[in-house]
Design a protein around this motif. Structure first.
Motif, short mmCIF file in Angstrom:
data_model
loop_
_atom_site.label_atom_id
_atom_site.label_comp_id
_atom_site.label_asym_id
_atom_site.label_seq_id
_atom_site.Cartn_x
_atom_site.Cartn_y
_atom_site.Cartn_z
N ASP A 37 0.78 -1.23 0.00
CA ASP A 37 0.00 0.00 0.00
C ASP A 37 0.82 1.29 0.00
OD1 ASP A 37 -2.65 -0.09 -0.13
OD2 ASP A 37 -3.02 0.37 1.97
N ARG A 38 1.79 1.33 0.90
CA ARG A 38 2.42 2.62 1.15
C ARG A 38 3.82 2.73 0.59
NH1 ARG A 38 0.90 3.60 6.45
NH2 ARG A 38 -0.76 2.16 6.06
N SER A 39 4.28 1.76 -0.17
CA SER A 39 5.67 1.88 -0.59
C SER A 39 5.85 2.64 -1.89
CB SER A 39 6.31 0.50 -0.66
OG SER A 39 5.47 -0.36 -1.36
N ALA A 40 4.77 2.86 -2.65
CA ALA A 40 4.94 3.67 -3.86
C ALA A 40 5.35 5.10 -3.51
CB ALA A 40 3.68 3.65 -4.70
N PRO A 41 4.69 5.75 -2.52
CA PRO A 41 5.18 7.08 -2.16
C PRO A 41 6.59 7.05 -1.61
CG PRO A 41 3.35 6.42 -0.75
CD PRO A 41 3.45 5.40 -1.81
N LEU A 42 6.93 6.00 -0.88
CA LEU A 42 8.29 5.91 -0.34
C LEU A 42 9.29 5.85 -1.49
CD1 LEU A 42 9.87 5.76 2.24
CD2 LEU A 42 9.66 3.28 2.19
N ALA A 43 8.97 5.05 -2.50
CA ALA A 43 9.85 4.96 -3.67
C ALA A 43 9.97 6.32 -4.35
CB ALA A 43 9.32 3.91 -4.65
N GLY A 44 8.86 7.05 -4.42
CA GLY A 44 8.88 8.38 -5.02
C GLY A 44 9.78 9.32 -4.24
N LEU A 45 9.70 9.24 -2.92
CA LEU A 45 10.53 10.12 -2.09
C LEU A 45 12.00 9.77 -2.22
CD1 LEU A 45 10.78 12.37 -0.02
CD2 LEU A 45 10.49 10.66 1.77
#
Ligand SMILES: Nc1ncnc2c1ncn2[C@@H]1O[C@H](COP(=O)(O)OP(=O)(O)O)[C@@H](O)[C@H]1O
Ligand SMILES: [Mg+2]
Lengths: 229, 251, 255
Positions: A37-45
């Motif tokens: 769920d939440r790792s796409a934004p982490l990858a973006g950051l």
């Protein structure tokens, strides 16, 4: 070390593009295990940070510029497959919008930083963690080591590619000495920055650090009495 | 009694850094109720709210307990339907609005539900009208005033036609006029409402029932007027009425 | 941090080029640069044709040349390399302005400079005429894998978040007499990068949570049907690579 257009000959450019495409395809598949769920934004950051880190350029002897790579940092935070995707995105944006690294050299740049940098960094981190005490405080040290060696490995690969397919007849040993000595220095900077960033993140949000996940242990939470509706 | 819209039992949660925010929360809310969730800063209100649609939960860190929305347990495989049923208006509208125009932002949720074309336009139009923002549909959200942005945030959630509307501190940072306008909008709505606030007069105006969350558990539950009038209880949980405000009097 | 670039690269105007669908522009830029790179070293007039075609495109886009040139400074380290090449390269040497330089080095430097400059200007023109959001749509339409487009979308969004968070932190630091130029304070600066990471993540995490709360599953719903592309637009998009291809073909025939 962003390779510009026309720097390596067509054969080498095409060969590295094939390597990069294969690595991306494998990473798209492999990253499904790493992403929730939440790792796409982490990858973006992570991509944003690496983007910023790569803007800090140092002149390299005998030519091109050198800068922080971020491959090990990405691998530690989001896992190696997703890290390759992050680097691919960073390099793609740089080539498309910032003219940093040639569009036709994108495959070469992805191979150098997104495949060699990431996987050498990740392997070093895993290896060092396996011989260090199983504690969160081991993670930044391992990450720093991974940062140093990933930069040196990428510089060596670059020199190798240049020896095979460089369009300019430069003495390979001059280039090798220049690249390795400068990138060892850059690697030390990369090691310090990677260790410090990972150290802070592991301290406050260990859940955001991919390689630290296996080091946490779940336990039952206590409760307090309240009123019932 | 019918199945509660919201049924929470024994909810515990610790953030990944180890901070435990919820220590065993129990709460039931029935259809059509408007409930105020009161509590001091750091009581765990926002943490609790984020559990209601599965944004936080055991998978993001440590925690236990169960939550049901109209009888449906919040689980990984039910998340899509849960998120349609529970509409959360976040504390900071800037966290909620991320599309280029107001219309696109309001359409984001219903479009994810699969609505397209005329149906989608109708949903968007209806939601914007309910909050009085129809005239701003093609403006970028970040060009609106804070109060307008909060109203758009409410519209983005209403467009999903939720069964329960959860508002996290809806009156914070609003000037008195915007605060009153928002109250009128909420009072007009025909949905179950859980309103997190430490604006006690607001709670009294809009909600017949109040619960106090303090130290990660529910410590009081009753008619709003009675809860606010219990001076000892209020003081024990750092809840203060504004100067000159008397909950026993009609305002 | 250099994080503000996401917006400053875009040059606001309403030109034919600005209005072209992003995927056409990306394909056009890519095709053009490929042809530029394929142009043999030692050639001269094909490079002039490429440059002319690019200048016409810049003119059509109503982006001032000065605007692009200022942003072409990314090329500087690379220019330095090209200029050094005649001196460090091996091979037969010639005299230029009384200096003895390597002849193949000189030719290679010329070609490198020409290709590099054309590549940089093309990329900058694409950036100047395309909003980041449109670029994402364009890449998706060119079948770039959804996961990559998603990561890129978050990256574009985070650039602003990180920049804003960094500004807040530096205000907090300077108001407590912190001086970023003094090396004594560098360790603090390095450590605050970790803090910056976590703070930015948590700021963006809330937006992401809001998206998840409204049913987001990984790709933005396409709200507007893609606009129909007219033949005029296809022609305009194809113009740049076509001219470059003609120049290359001409060079092959005429030598
Ligand atoms: N992301 C987080 N990581 C760690 N601790 C947190 C986080 N968010 C909140 N907390 C802590 O959890 C507790 C409850 O916070 P919160 O739910 O935001 O309270 P409220 O909304 O009632 O003010 C506080 O002690 C707060 O410091
Ligand atoms: Mg809160």
């Amino acid at each position: 070390m962003h390779v510009p257009d026309g720097f390596l000959d067509a054969t080498t450019s095409v060969a590295t593009a094939v390597v990069a495409a294969g690595a991306i395809a494998a990473s798209l598949r492999g990253s499904r295990r790493e992403l929730d769920d939440r790792s796409a934004p982490l990858a973006g950051l992570v991509a944003t940070f690496i983007f910023a880190a790569q803007m800090v350029n140092f002149p390299v002897a005998a030519g091109t510029s050198g800068h922080l790579l971020g491959g090990a940092l990405a691998a530690v935070l989001v896992g190696p497959w997703t890290a390759t995707l992050c680097l691919t995105v960073v390099l793609g944006v740089q080539a498309l919008l910032f003219a940093d690294g040639g569009l036709t050299a994108l495959g070469t740049n992805i191979t150098l930083m997104g495949v060699v940098g990431v996987w050498v960094g990740y392997a070093v981190v895993r290896l060092s963690l396996s011989v260090m005490p199983r504690r969160l405080s081991s993670v930044p040290v391992a990450a720093g080591l991974g940062g140093l060696l990933s930069v040196v490995a990428a510089a060596l690969t670059f020199t190798g590619l240049f020896a095979v397919g460089g369009t300019v007849p430069v003495q390979v040993d001059t280039l090798l000495t220049g690249m390795v000595s400068v990138h060892t220095l850059i690697g030390l900077g990369e090691a310090v920055l990677t260790a410090l960033v990972v150290g802070t993140v592991v301290g406050v949000r260990p859940d955001l650090v991919h390689v630290a996940r296996s080091l946490r242990s779940p336990e039952r939470l206590p409760t307090r009495p309240g009123v019932h509706s | 009694m019918s199945t509660p819209v919201l049924d929470v039992r024994g909810l515990t949660y610790a953030y990944p850094d180890g901070t435990q925010a919820l220590w065993g929360v129990d709460l039931h809310v029935h259809r059509g109720e408007r409930v105020a969730l009161l509590g001091p800063n750091g009581a765990g209100k926002t943490t609790f709210v984020l559990h209601l649609n599965g944004v936080l939960g055991p998978s993001s860190a440590q925690g236990e307990g169960r939550i049901e929305i109209s009888g449906m347990p919040v689980r990984r495989d039910t998340l899509a339907e849960i998120r349609r049923r529970v509409g959360i208006v976040f504390q900071d509208p800037d966290d909620q609005l991320f599309m280029p125009t107001v219309r696109d932002d309001v359409a984001f949720g219903p479009a994810n539900l699969g609505l397209r074309g005329a149906q989608l336009d109708e949903r968007v139009g209806e939601a914007l009208e309910r909050v009085g923002m129809t005239a701003y549909a093609s403006r970028p959200p970040h060009h609106l005033s804070f109060g307008q942005r909060r109203r758009v945030a409410v519209a983005t959630v209403l467009a999903m036609r939720p069964e329960i509307l959860v508002l996290d501190e809806p009156s914070s940072n609003l000037d008195p006029a915007s605060r009153r306008e928002l109250a009128e909008i909420v009072a007009e709505l025909d949905v179950t409402v859980l309103m997190v606030t430490h604006d006690l007069p607001y709670a009294l105006q809009l909600c017949e029932r109040s619960v106090i969350l303090s130290g990660g558990v529910i410590v009081a539950d009753g008619p709003t007027r009675a809860v606010l009038a219990d001076g000892e209880l209020m003081a024990a949980h750092r809840l203060e009425l504004p100067f000159g405000f008397d909950p026993a009097r009609r305002h | 941090m250099g994080a503000e670039h996401g917006h400053t690269l875009h040059y606001h105007a309403h030109s034919l080029v600005h209005r072209l669908p992003a995927h056409l522009k990306i394909a056009s830029a890519l095709g053009f640069v490929l042809l530029v790179v394929a142009t043999p070293r030692g050639a001269t007039w094909p490079y002039a044709v490429h440059l002319l075609a690019l200048l016409v495109a810049m003119r059509a886009a109503r982006v001032p040349a000065a605007y692009l040139l200022k942003r072409a400074v990314v090329e500087v380290p690379f220019v330095a390399f090209a200029l050094a090449m005649p001196f460090i390269a091996t091979g037969p040497r010639v005299d230029v302005l009384g200096l003895s330089v390597s002849e193949p080095g000189l030719v290679a430097a010329g070609a490198l400079l020409a290709k590099g400059t054309l590549g940089v200007l093309t990329a900058l023109l694409l950036a100047a005429t395309t909003e980041p959001a449109d670029l994402l749509v364009g890449l998706a339409r060119l079948r770039v894998p959804a996961r990559l487009v998603e990561i890129m979308g978050f990256m574009v969004r985070y650039v602003d978040v990180v920049a804003a968070e960094w500004r807040r932190m530096s205000v907090a630091r300077t108001s407590r007499l912190f001086d970023a130029r003094s090396p004594r304070h560098w360790p603090v600066l390095a450590r605050s990068l970790g803090v910056l990471f976590v703070r930015s993540y948590e700021r963006g995490e809330r937006v992401h949570l809001a998206m998840l709360s409204r049913g987001y599953t990984g790709s933005l719903p396409t709200l507007a049907a893609p606009a129909a592309i007219g033949p005029a637009q296809v022609l305009a998009g194809a113009a740049l690579p076509t001219v470059a291809a003609l120049a290359l073909a001409g060079q092959a025939v005429l030598g």
